[in-house]
Design an enzyme around this catalytic site. Structure first.
Site, PDB file in Angstrom:
ATOM      1  N   GLU A 119      85.362  55.806   8.277  1.00 29.30           N
ATOM      2  CA  GLU A 119      85.529  55.531   6.846  1.00 29.30           C
ATOM      3  C   GLU A 119      86.775  56.247   6.344  1.00 29.30           C
ATOM      4  OE1 GLU A 119      83.836  53.549   4.891  1.00 29.30           O
ATOM      5  OE2 GLU A 119      82.283  53.042   6.349  1.00 29.30           O
TER       6      GLU A 119
ATOM      7  N   GLN B  38      91.874  61.681   2.177  1.00 30.64           N
ATOM      8  CA  GLN B  38      92.545  60.856   3.173  1.00 30.64           C
ATOM      9  C   GLN B  38      93.055  61.694   4.348  1.00 30.64           C
ATOM     10  OE1 GLN B  38      95.419  58.926   0.605  1.00 30.64           O
ATOM     11  NE2 GLN B  38      94.267  57.018   0.711  1.00 30.64           N
ATOM     12  N   ASN B  39      93.168  61.048   5.496  1.00 29.89           N
ATOM     13  CA  ASN B  39      93.710  61.667   6.713  1.00 29.89           C
ATOM     14  C   ASN B  39      92.924  62.895   7.159  1.00 29.89           C
ATOM     15  OD1 ASN B  39      95.776  59.741   6.711  1.00 29.89           O
ATOM     16  ND2 ASN B  39      96.933  60.980   5.242  1.00 29.89           N
ATOM     17  N   ARG B  40      91.672  62.943   6.766  1.00 32.59           N
ATOM     18  CA  ARG B  40      90.779  64.057   7.131  1.00 32.59           C
ATOM     19  C   ARG B  40      91.246  65.395   6.545  1.00 32.59           C
ATOM     20  NH1 ARG B  40      88.126  60.055   7.864  1.00 32.59           N
ATOM     21  NH2 ARG B  40      87.147  59.454   9.820  1.00 32.59           N
ATOM     22  N   LEU B  41      92.103  65.350   5.509  1.00 28.82           N
ATOM     23  CA  LEU B  41      92.546  66.596   4.851  1.00 28.82           C
ATOM     24  C   LEU B  41      91.654  66.828   3.631  1.00 28.82           C
ATOM     25  CD1 LEU B  41      96.427  66.210   5.200  1.00 28.82           C
ATOM     26  CD2 LEU B  41      94.826  67.481   6.644  1.00 28.82           C
TER      27      LEU B  41
END
Ligand SMILES: Cc1cc2nc3c(=O)[nH]c(=O)nc-3n(C[C@H](O)[C@H](O)[C@H](O)COP(=O)(O)O)c2cc1C
Length: 230
Positions: free
Chosen positions: A21, A206-209
């Site tokens: 996701e 977003q971007n796992r940040l």
């Protein structure tokens, strides 16, 4: 297990590694936070409740409580938070259950609110202690009649021989306390209040940040916020 089950488990149809996701773009930073973690919890819980009203979340008051026994062996289970205030989070359970036996020897708990559909989780560490009998009784009286009987019928966490044994116990209690009759509060049933020592608010980005902001109390009881790397 049938042959078909065995084949199915060897070749999973769903590949969890491909489930991905993308989380929200907007951020969440220190300036957005309330001074007290329980006030911040109130804000997020209200948003989770709104998401539940929109059908996105089921039971936003469901929380996973993890305990550990005297040897440090952990176990987790979902319970329903039935109250919260500046003192902490309250749930009700059987005082003879595995979780209650753990808490009798080790009061440290971890609590997780898994609000996945809105890209959030709240993680609490703290200690649990029993609620007073008056508070327990006041809550017990608000429960539906059937749930009150269920608290008597279940010897939670023990091994039973069959479903029939449980149903028979419930039927016997229903005959003894028909609808409309007051059911006494079981002595083996009651609440735990979890007093937080740290509360982390996690918001997926977003971007796992992701944003992770954690309240910790200093020895004087004043809350400070620290940011954790995602
Ligand atoms: C959504 C949900 C809500 C639950 N709520 C409670 C609860 O409020 N109290 C409770 O004792 N068990 C509740 N349970 C059952 C527990 O997860 C667990 O099976 C039970 O408390 C026994 O746990 P233990 O053997 O580790 O002590 C709930 C389960 C689910 C899935």
């Amino acid at each position: 297990m049938t042959d078909r089950d065995a084949a199915a488990s060897d070749e999973p149809v769903l590949d969890p590694a491909a489930m991905r996701e993308h989380y929200r773009a907007e951020g969440f930073d220190e300036h957005d936070l309330a001074a007290h973690p329980m006030d911040q919890f109130t804000r997020w819980f209200e948003e989770a409740a709104r998401a539940a009203a929109d059908g996105m979340i089921y039971e936003p008051n469901a929380m996973v409580v993890s305990t550990a026994d005297a040897e440090g062996r952990p176990s987790s289970r979902t319970v329903l938070m039935k109250q919260y205030d500046t003192q902490g989070f309250v749930f009700y359970t059987n005082y003879d259950s595995r979780k209650a036996q753990d808490l009798a020897v080790n009061p440290y708990v971890s609590v997780l609110f898994p609000w996945h559909p809105i890209g959030r989780q709240v993680v609490v560490t703290g200690t649990a202690r029993r609620t007073g009998r008056d508070e327990t009784a006041a809550y017990f009286r608000t429960r539906p009649h059937g749930s009150q009987l269920g608290a008597w019928a279940s010897t939670q966490s023990t091994v039973i021989y069959s479903r029939a044994e449980l149903d028979a116990s419930y039927a016997e209690l229903s005959a003894r306390y028909p609808e409309g009759e007051q059911v006494p509060v079981p002595p083996h049933w009651g609440g735990f209040r979890i007093a937080p020592q740290a509360v982390e608010f996690w918001q997926g980005r977003q971007n796992r940040l992701h944003d992770r902001l954690r309240y910790v109390a200093d020895p004087a009881g004043t809350w400070h916020v620290e940011r954790l790397s995602p």
